[in-house]
Write a protein that holds these residues in place. Structure first.
Motif, PDB file in Angstrom:
ATOM      1  N   GLU A 135     -20.805  21.211  -9.273  1.00 27.30           N
ATOM      2  CA  GLU A 135     -19.678  21.868  -9.947  1.00 27.30           C
ATOM      3  C   GLU A 135     -18.419  21.825  -9.076  1.00 27.30           C
ATOM      4  N   GLU A 136     -18.602  22.057  -7.778  1.00 28.29           N
ATOM      5  CA  GLU A 136     -17.444  22.026  -6.867  1.00 28.29           C
ATOM      6  C   GLU A 136     -16.810  20.640  -6.844  1.00 28.29           C
ATOM      7  N   LEU A 137     -17.662  19.615  -6.726  1.00 33.18           N
ATOM      8  CA  LEU A 137     -17.147  18.245  -6.702  1.00 33.18           C
ATOM      9  C   LEU A 137     -16.499  17.911  -8.046  1.00 33.18           C
ATOM     10  N   GLY A 138     -17.165  18.308  -9.139  1.00 29.75           N
ATOM     11  CA  GLY A 138     -16.645  18.024 -10.486  1.00 29.75           C
ATOM     12  C   GLY A 138     -15.276  18.650 -10.694  1.00 29.75           C
ATOM     13  N   ASN A 139     -15.128  19.905 -10.291  1.00 31.89           N
ATOM     14  CA  ASN A 139     -13.833  20.582 -10.445  1.00 31.89           C
ATOM     15  C   ASN A 139     -12.760  19.881  -9.628  1.00 31.89           C
ATOM     16  N   HIS A 140     -13.141  19.448  -8.431  1.00 35.69           N
ATOM     17  CA  HIS A 140     -12.163  18.773  -7.566  1.00 35.69           C
ATOM     18  C   HIS A 140     -11.735  17.433  -8.179  1.00 35.69           C
ATOM     19  N   LEU A 141     -12.719  16.666  -8.647  1.00 36.81           N
ATOM     20  CA  LEU A 141     -12.391  15.373  -9.248  1.00 36.81           C
ATOM     21  C   LEU A 141     -11.506  15.559 -10.480  1.00 36.81           C
ATOM     22  N   PHE A 142     -11.795  16.613 -11.242  1.00 40.76           N
ATOM     23  CA  PHE A 142     -11.049  16.853 -12.482  1.00 40.76           C
ATOM     24  C   PHE A 142      -9.631  17.344 -12.184  1.00 40.76           C
ATOM     25  N   GLU A 143      -9.530  18.319 -11.280  1.00 47.02           N
ATOM     26  CA  GLU A 143      -8.231  18.967 -11.081  1.00 47.02           C
ATOM     27  C   GLU A 143      -7.311  18.223 -10.134  1.00 47.02           C
TER      28      GLU A 143
END
Lengths: 163, 163
Positions: free
Chosen positions: A127-135
């Motif tokens: 989730e942390e990586l996903g949020n970073h990639l998205f934002e």
């Protein structure tokens, strides 16, 4: 004691007021955080999602078979080496800066589906990586596979290891 | 044990513990600890919300709300400890917070979860895991020391020695 409780509530109230004013002035955080929602099959087309979404194991497997998504393993490289979803790219968020992350995602387009997983359960790495990639890195179709590697392996799906 | 007092007279340990100067030093230390802790959280509540998530005990929906209010509360109790404004309420809230931090870090430690990355220790390399475990133990130890200092302030405030 009664006065003390009054003061405690007063301090909490003043903090609440300052916090709320700050949010209205800066506007960088919503008051209520929403957990990522489950993606519907209709949304699994090449579009741009409004936030990272959760995928089920059956949706993951379908996309794996159709090769319509890139799989990203968010765990540490040593754990990745012991076993990972076949073809998954290893990006451990903590030990990679943005340039390293982008170099690992060479050839991946912004609108490609990225399925990010870790160890399932309470594991937050995906989730942390996903949020970073998205934002911050502009990837628009982030999918989080919450069952993670243990569920994938239990189902007897394709895995690979370097050991 | 005997030590020199600020006016040059010899003091025994009991006098040192009962000294007003010691309480002023503790108030200053704890005040700075809380103000320093609040600073980065007020500037970046999104990152703090993510840190709260790493403890793995709060419902996702209230994580932002805590991240918005708690840093201001820390700032005000820090100022309260130093200036003496709402002093007893500041001590009580500090003690509650310190207990909460100790319990939260301890439960994460016992579950094998890192509060630094939100990951489980078996998702990271053994050397990283050892380092993170040590950091968590260090933080628990620090918070216990802070808690003892705060209880001293509370004891003296109840006996009207320090304020």
């Amino acid at each position: 004691m009664a006065n003390n409780i009054k003061d405690i509530f007063l301090l909490i109230l003043v903090s609440l007021l300052f916090g709320v004013c700050r949010v209205f002035l800066v506007g960088d955080i919503p008051f209520i955080k929403q957990p990522p929602k489950l993606i519907s099959n209709d949304e699994l087309v090449n579009t741009q999602l409004d936030a990272p979404k959760v995928v089920t194991i059956s949706q993951c497997k379908e996309m794996f078979d159709q090769k319509s998504a890139f799989f990203i393993d968010a765990r540490d490289s040593m754990v990745y080496d012991e076993g990972h979803i076949l073809g998954a790219i290893n990006i451990h968020f903590e030990s990679n800066d943005d340039d390293q992350i982008l170099s690992r995602l060479e050839g991946v387009e912004e609108n490609d589906f990225l399925i990010i997983y870790c160890s399932g359960g309470d594991c937050d790495l995906s989730e942390e990586l996903g949020n970073h990639l998205f934002e911050y890195l502009g990837y628009r179709n982030i999918l989080l596979y919450e069952g993670g590697f243990p569920e994938w392996k239990e189902n007897g799906y394709e895995i690979s290891s370097r050991k | 044990m005997r030590v020199d007092s600020p006016n040059g007279k010899k003091m025994d340990m009991k006098s040192v513990l009962e000294s007003r100067y010691l309480n002023y030093i503790i108030r200053l230390i704890m005040g700075i600890v809380f103000i320093y802790a609040s600073y980065s959280k007020i500037l970046d509540p999104v990152a703090f919300s993510s840190n709260i998530h790493n403890y793995g005990v709060t419902p996702v929906y209230i994580e932002n709300l805590i991240a918005i209010v708690l840093p201001w509360l820390e700032l005000f109790i820090g100022l309260g400890l130093i200036t003496g404004i709402k002093y007893r309420a500041s001590i009580d809230i500090s003690i509650y917070l310190m207990w909460a931090f100790i319990i939260l870090i301890s439960q994460a430690y016992l579950r094998g979860k890192s509060i630094d990355c939100g990951c489980f220790m078996n998702d990271i390399s053994p050397s990283d895991a050892a380092e993170k475990r040590f950091d968590m133990l260090k933080r628990i130890f620090e918070d216990i020391i802070f808690l003892i200092m705060l209880y001293k302030l509370k004891y003296d405030a109840n006996n009207k020695k320090s304020h």
